[in-house]
Design an enzyme around this catalytic site. Structure first.
Site, short mmCIF file in Angstrom:
data_model
loop_
_atom_site.label_atom_id
_atom_site.label_comp_id
_atom_site.label_asym_id
_atom_site.label_seq_id
_atom_site.Cartn_x
_atom_site.Cartn_y
_atom_site.Cartn_z
N GLU A 35 54.97 2.27 -15.18
CA GLU A 35 55.38 0.87 -15.20
C GLU A 35 55.33 0.34 -16.63
O GLU A 35 56.21 -0.38 -17.08
CB GLU A 35 54.44 0.08 -14.27
CG GLU A 35 54.71 -1.42 -14.20
CD GLU A 35 56.10 -1.77 -13.69
OE1 GLU A 35 56.78 -0.88 -13.15
OE2 GLU A 35 56.52 -2.93 -13.87
N LYS A 121 27.96 4.91 -38.45
CA LYS A 121 28.82 5.25 -39.59
C LYS A 121 29.91 6.18 -39.07
O LYS A 121 29.68 7.36 -38.82
CB LYS A 121 28.02 5.93 -40.70
CG LYS A 121 28.84 6.08 -41.96
CD LYS A 121 27.98 6.43 -43.14
CE LYS A 121 28.74 6.38 -44.46
NZ LYS A 121 29.97 7.17 -44.49
S1 IVH Z 1 30.36 -1.05 -44.54
C1 IVH Z 1 30.52 -3.11 -48.55
N1 IVH Z 1 30.07 -0.01 -42.15
O1 IVH Z 1 31.62 4.51 -44.99
C2 IVH Z 1 30.27 -2.29 -47.36
N2 IVH Z 1 31.18 1.30 -43.78
O2 IVH Z 1 30.74 3.98 -48.23
C3 IVH Z 1 31.48 -1.62 -46.89
N3 IVH Z 1 31.97 3.47 -42.94
O3 IVH Z 1 34.35 4.62 -46.64
C4 IVH Z 1 31.31 -0.54 -45.91
N4 IVH Z 1 31.26 3.23 -40.89
O4 IVH Z 1 34.82 3.43 -44.48
C5 IVH Z 1 30.55 0.19 -43.38
N5 IVH Z 1 29.76 0.74 -39.97
C6 IVH Z 1 30.23 0.94 -41.21
C7 IVH Z 1 30.92 2.12 -41.57
C8 IVH Z 1 31.37 2.27 -42.88
C9 IVH Z 1 31.90 4.01 -41.72
C10 IVH Z 1 32.60 4.12 -44.10
C11 IVH Z 1 33.51 3.24 -44.90
C12 IVH Z 1 33.37 3.69 -46.30
C13 IVH Z 1 32.05 4.36 -46.31
C14 IVH Z 1 31.03 3.50 -47.00
#
Ligand code: IVH
Length: 690
Positions: A35, A121
């Site tokens: 659908e 993360k």
């Molecule tokens: S916060 C200023 N939260 O990890 C803070 N990052 O170095 C910005 N990542 O490439 C990042 N899970 O893409 C944040 N829950 C999360 C995350 C996360 C994955 C990755 C992000 C970045 C690296 C941080």
């Protein structure tokens, strides 16, 4: 007229996005796929005919537009930073972070604990989603943090990402930051499809996500299903920021942006440690890869006070878990012989700690897999262990290959004969596996074959289980299923953990099993590709074992659902003198079944009829009822529909009975079924004289 089209397009878009949200974000599908497809095609057709109706937030963008030559560069309004990583695996990661935060904030031990937002993360790719007036206008990768790439077209194919925010008066600008990633099940499914098509597979979900987003042809990107979780903001204009990170994530969720449910507000370092340990314990069960957890100071005002050191915020830290991929060396390649004789190559590895356990070997599946990955003895390889999946070699590091190059590994060259029984090993055309042709005479296959033979749906010998089969085979008491019928009470009573009484019961069960059906007997033989259903079809079609043994591939192809592979397996099985000998010994031991003249016999009373069983019947077990119905030519289905001919209802019959009444399907009780079967005078099968 055109306002009608406009109204229809708007309504379709709204409805499709509502279903999309329910399916991809809430995980609660609202309508059948067919659908959804119908609505989607209607909208596509409408937009194709009236291009002026297309909008930037139309779900038709999700299938991917024209390929690009290159991704345009995007300068981020606010740089995309990274976070400091604590690589240790102990609680001290959280402790060190909390101590730093408290020191920077001028708190001492008398001050109350700091409130943190703890989240996962995600192991994917950071993406900035820019919404203007609530509509997604641009999606960009992180790049070097200052400048990324415009990947809007590809991001539009991620169904979980809203093309329009769910709010009445959207802000001028709202940038949502988060991670695009591939779920493990999507990764496995994609790889299985690629493997089947003989195409390249993805190394891991992270590479899958990165490759999908960097794909210049958005139609190809659309074929690699990605997911997304938000974890932060970029530029914001005209939106009142909530006071904390956790409230901000709640608000984004309200706007229809996917936010991972595994998040928690933690008071003080103790709760951070609990979160870390909780998630670590459940890491394998999560549907996607994570490489750790992230702790953030929850209050935005405190985040501002803390500020940044170089390119990293002081208010956040990533606490990593042990890696799920490691490098190690291939010490050798062994093979294991399975139940059906398939030789599975297994790499013996230098022990390596990966995904929380020490791994010493990894399956290589089959020759195709070895060829594709070009794994050779002595190679340095990447081993991955994620989720409950058994350890796997994801790739060989060719640059580290020793010189002179080790030879390619070929199962048939290394194992021309079965390492267990010495029979020839062959590779059947069109099949991935190399197989030992020893069949029931290969000890490695014997145990499994015996268990199968004695199984409930085969000869149904109660009490002939795992432990007993191990002993019987290891002591050389049973070489083939036929030997089972020569076991004496004395022999059995002499086995470990075998009381006189259980030995007597087993002897009785073996005796009882001699009276069987042709279908059960065929199934019990364990012919490759012949499952229970095929065995029943074969029994019904040929009516006698000798006719089945004499059948050619062409004869076999006339049987319902039998294709060339099944036909070939059957002919090969009976061409093997060992197997014929086993069959003849079984018959001599007294195994017997009623035979019929096969398809020449007129169909049973339930031929072409579909029945559904529900509730518990007073005397018949479900299997027994099924067997009787099938013997009379009927089929047993799992659910009631308009096509159901009879519902056989016992005690505590539930919704199936109600459905039958609603659809006006005939309802029988056990007595009704039995009298129907008794009226079937075609069911006069003569036992064969051995
Ligand atoms: S916060 C200023 N939260 O990890 C803070 N990052 O170095 C910005 N990542 O490439 C990042 N899970 O893409 C944040 N829950 C999360 C995350 C996360 C994955 C990755 C992000 C970045 C690296 C941080």
């Amino acid at each position: 007229m055109s306002s009608d089209f406009l109204a229809r397009a708007t309504a379709l878009r709204r409805e499709i996005e509502r279903h999309n949200y329910a399916y991809y974000v809430l995980d609660q599908p609202t309508i059948p796929d067919a659908e959804y497809d119908r609505l989607f095609r209607e909208l596509q057709a409408l937009e194709a005919k009236h291009p002026e109706l297309a909008t930037p937030d139309s779900p038709t963008r999700r299938v991917g537009g024209k390929p690009l030559d290159a991704f345009p560069k995007v300068r981020h309004a606010i740089p995309m930073l990274s976070i400091r990583t604590e690589t240790d695996t102990e609680a001290s990661g959280a402790q060190a972070f909390d101590a730093r935060v408290r020191k920077e904030l001028g708190l001492d031990e008398h001050d109350p604990p700091v409130e943190y937002a703890a989240e996962l993360k995600f192991d994917g790719l950071a993406i900035n989603l820019r919404y203007e007036q609530g509509v997604l206008v641009q999606a960009a990768t992180r790049g070097d943090g200052e400048t990324g790439e415009d990947v809007t077209q590809n991001i539009c194919t991620v169904h979980a990402i809203p093309l329009r925010l769910r709010m009445d008066s959207p802000p001028a600008v709202l940038e949502v930051r988060g991670e695009a990633f591939m779920r493990r099940d999507d990764f496995e499914r994609y790889n299985a499809k690629q493997r089947e098509a003989g195409k390249d597979t993805l190394v891991n979900p992270r590479n899958g996500a990165a490759g999908s987003i960097r794909q210049l042809d958005p139609k190809l990107a659309a074929q690699r299903p990605l997911s997304f979780f938000a974890y932060g903001l970029g530029e914001v204009q005209g939106w009142t920021l909530p006071p904390t990170h956790s409230a901000m994530l709640d608000a984004l969720e309200e706007l229809g942006v996917p936010v991972c449910a595994e998040r928690r507000v933690c008071l003080g370092v103790g709760e951070l440690v609990t979160f870390h340990d909780d998630i670590a314990a459940r890491r394998d069960q999560l549907p996607f890869d994570i490489d750790g957890v992230v702790y953030k100071v929850n209050r935005f005002d405190l985040q501002r006070t803390l500020g940044f050191v170089t390119r990293e915020p002081r208010w956040a830290v990533a606490h990593k878990y042990p890696a799920q991929e490691q490098l190690t060396t291939v010490l050798g390649i062994d093979v294991q012989v399975g139940r059906t004789g398939a030789l599975t190559p297994v790499a013996r590895l230098a022990p390596v700690f990966v995904g929380g356990v020490t791994v010493t070997n990894a399956t290589l599946h089959n020759q195709d897999e070895i060829d594709r990955k070009d794994v050779r003895v002595g190679d340095t390889v990447i081993v991955r262990r994620a989720g409950d999946v058994i350890p796997e070699i994801v790739a060989t590091v060719v640059e580290r290959r020793l010189l002179p190059e080790p030879p390619r590994f070929n199962i048939l060259h290394s194992y021309p004969v079965c390492p267990v029984c010495g029979s020839h090993v062959v590779r059947i055309e069109g099949e991935a596996a190399a197989r030992c042709t020893g069949g029931l005479y290969c000890p490695a296959q014997r145990k499994q074959a015996l268990l199968h033979f004695a199984g409930r749906r085969a000869m149904d010998i109660e009490g002939l289980g795992d432990k007993l089969v191990d002993q019987l085979v290891e002591r050389g008491l049973v070489h083939s299923p036929a030997d089972v019928y020569g076991l004496s009470l004395d022999t059995l009573a002499g086995l470990e953990r075998m009381a006189e009484k259980s030995a007597a019961n087993l002897v009785a069960a073996i005796e009882t099993s001699k009276a069987t059906t042709l279908a059960r007997f065929i199934f019990a033989l364990g012919i490759r590709n012949v499952g229970e259903a095929t065995a029943k079809d074969l029994a019904q079609y040929f009516g006698s074992l000798d006719k089945l043994i004499a059948a050619t591939e062409t004869d076999l192809l006339a049987v319902r659902d039998v294709g060339p592979i099944v036909a070939q397996s059957i002919v090969q099985f009976f061409a093997e003198p060992h197997n014929l000998e086993v069959v003849s010994r079984l018959r001599k031991a007294g195994v017997h079944w009623p035979e019929t003249s096969g398809m020449q016999q007129s169909a049973g009373i339930l031929a072409g009829k579909t029945l559904v069983l529900t509730g518990s019947l007073p005397t018949l077990t479900r299997d027994a009822a099924k067997e009787k119905i099938e013997a009379a030519g009927g089929k047993v289905a799992g659910s009631v529909s308009k096509k159901t001919d009879y519902v056989v209802a016992g005690e505590e019959a539930g919704s199936k009975l109600a459905k039958a009444q609603e659809l006006g399907v005939a309802i029988l009780d056990e007595a009704g079924l039995l009298s129907l079967l008794a009226s079937d005078n075609n069911n006069t099968q003569q036992p064969l004289d051995f």
